[in-house]
Design an enzyme around this catalytic site. Structure first.
Site, PDB file in Angstrom:
ATOM      1  N   GLY A 202      62.143  63.810  44.603  1.00  0.00           N
ATOM      2  CA  GLY A 202      61.626  63.864  43.250  1.00  0.00           C
ATOM      3  C   GLY A 202      61.493  65.268  42.709  1.00  0.00           C
ATOM      4  O   GLY A 202      61.132  65.449  41.540  1.00  0.00           O
TER       5      GLY A 202
ATOM      6  N   ASP B 144      66.141  68.744  54.223  1.00  0.00           N
ATOM      7  CA  ASP B 144      66.122  70.194  53.994  1.00  0.00           C
ATOM      8  C   ASP B 144      64.698  70.731  54.205  1.00  0.00           C
ATOM      9  O   ASP B 144      64.253  71.645  53.524  1.00  0.00           O
ATOM     10  CB  ASP B 144      66.620  70.537  52.591  1.00  0.00           C
ATOM     11  CG  ASP B 144      66.974  72.008  52.425  1.00  0.00           C
ATOM     12  OD1 ASP B 144      67.047  72.731  53.441  1.00  0.00           O
ATOM     13  OD2 ASP B 144      67.154  72.441  51.271  1.00  0.00           O
TER      14      ASP B 144
ATOM     15  N   ALA C  92      62.414  76.357  47.773  1.00  0.00           N
ATOM     16  CA  ALA C  92      62.702  76.879  49.116  1.00  0.00           C
ATOM     17  C   ALA C  92      62.659  75.735  50.121  1.00  0.00           C
ATOM     18  O   ALA C  92      61.695  75.566  50.862  1.00  0.00           O
ATOM     19  CB  ALA C  92      61.708  77.967  49.488  1.00  0.00           C
ATOM     20  N   GLY C  93      63.708  74.925  50.125  1.00  0.00           N
ATOM     21  CA  GLY C  93      63.694  73.759  50.989  1.00  0.00           C
ATOM     22  C   GLY C  93      62.690  72.744  50.479  1.00  0.00           C
ATOM     23  O   GLY C  93      62.356  72.698  49.291  1.00  0.00           O
TER      24      GLY C  93
END
Length: 379
Positions: free
Chosen positions: A241, A265, A303-304
């Site tokens: 999301g 991730d 960031a991931g």
């Protein structure tokens, strides 16, 4: 041992009700309806799905694969195992060549002993224009010596490399990876459509977190997204999301049936509290479960994620409205097939001969129990 449940998700269809006969670490039989004898474990209204396979994960539980240590890797694996991921890759972000070689060499030991399914290098051969949460100063072009050094350090453990094919030497690197039996993935790229197509023609077989850290799709400039959607290759999707709108998930699943794979991730904050973390050399702030590069305004690059695969499955089904069978396929079967983990005695599906890696979900798709190689690891 016989297990029964109200639903068992197999590659062909959902058995309702269904049962499994386990023989040690393996699935011996799978059937629909009443089992041949009273079950040893009646899971009631639960749904049984194959163990999740996450091929793009950097960390979890406060630990990160980037340290290259067995202790950190065990924390990451245990964190995600509790959320249903029974097979995972160690993904490494961009760092100096020496540090990446050291991390690959250490993690390769865990691949050989079966704790990890392989190593994924996300960098250092990425576009400076689409570097995202990767250290710009450590980005590099993929010269043959550096490619060989990282592959050699893994001695077969490096299974996938994400790179920007438009970089000088990019297409040669794709061919070099493919010749070495390594999956070349297009990602963190500013490639044009034609440059991405050239990489696909050279043997690239995956799009890393489609849409994210890529030149955007435009109707007159389709870029790498258009090339990946236009080709019979697999694509990663981060269903949290934050990275993708639910409508985008639905669109890609419809456009590429059987070719979508869910990835987390995830960075160190997955399964851990909000706070300040690191992703490789980059400082990361996690607030309300969203990981961004540290910045004065709190609006740094994503960031991931802090995602776990069970949460990705819930989002894809409950929010995006995708069919459960398709989502399970993307969370287990497709990634297992893509990395060759799906042999007759492999993982990624509930069918006779496969390893008994199972996840038991309740009506809300929350994890109730997890089995790895025929043994319950959570209860």
């Amino acid at each position: 041992m016989i297990l029964s449940a109200s639903q068992v998700v197999t590659p062909a269809r959902i058995l309702a009700p269904g049962w499994l006969l386990l023989d040690g670490e393996r699935i011996a039989e799978v059937g629909e309806g009443a089992p041949p004898r009273p079950p040893d474990v009646d899971l009631g209204d639960a749904t049984v799905v194959p163990g999740f396979v996450d091929l793009h994960v950097h960390g979890g539980g406060g630990a990160s694969f980037d340290t290259g240590t067995a202790d950190a890797a065990d924390v990451v694996a245990a964190t995600h195992l509790a959320h249903g991921t029974t097979s995972m890759a160690a993904s490494l972000v961009t760092d100096t060549q020496d540090r990446m070689v050291d991390a690959v060499r250490e993690l390769a030991l865990l691949v050989r002993d079966g704790r990890l399914a392989g190593i994924h290098l996300e960098g250092p051969w990425l576009s400076p224009q689409r570097s995202g949460a990767h250290q710009p100063g450590s980005l590099a072009t993929p010269d043959p010596a550096s490619v060989d050094a990282l592959l050699g350090a893994g001695d077969g453990a490096v299974r996938m490399v994400t790179l920007a094919p438009e970089l000088p030497g990019g297409l040669d690197a794709v061919r070099r990876l493919v010749d070495a039996g390594v999956l070349a993935a297009i990602g963190h790229t500013d490639a044009t459509y034609d440059e991405a197509r050239a990489a696909l023609d050279a043997g690239a077989g995956l799009g890393t977190h489609l849409f994210n850290a890529m030149r955007p799709l435009h109707h007159r400039d389709p870029g790498p997204v258009g090339a990946l959607l236009d080709s019979p290759v697999d694509v990663e999707l981060i269903a949290d999301g934050v990275h993708l709108h639910p409508a985008v998930l639905r669109t890609v699943f419809a456009a590429k049936p059987g070719r979508c794979l869910l990835v987390t991730d995830a960075m160190a904050a997955a399964g851990a509290p909000d706070g300040d973390y690191a992703l490789g050399q980059m400082a990361v702030e996690v607030r309300e479960g969203i990981a961004r590069l540290a910045s004065d305004d709190g609006d740094g690059a994503i960031a991931g994620s802090t995602l776990t695969m069970d949460a990705a499955v819930r989002f894809a089904v409950r929010t995006a409205g995708l069919p459960l069978a398709d989502v399970v396929h993307a969370a287990s079967t497709t990634p297992a097939r893509m990395w060759g983990l799906d042999g007759p005695d492999g993982v990624g599906a509930i069918e006779p001969g496969r390893r008994a890696d199972l996840v038991v979900l309740d009506d809300d798709l929350e994890v109730v129990r997890v089995m790895s190689a025929g043994t319950w690891v959570t209860r």
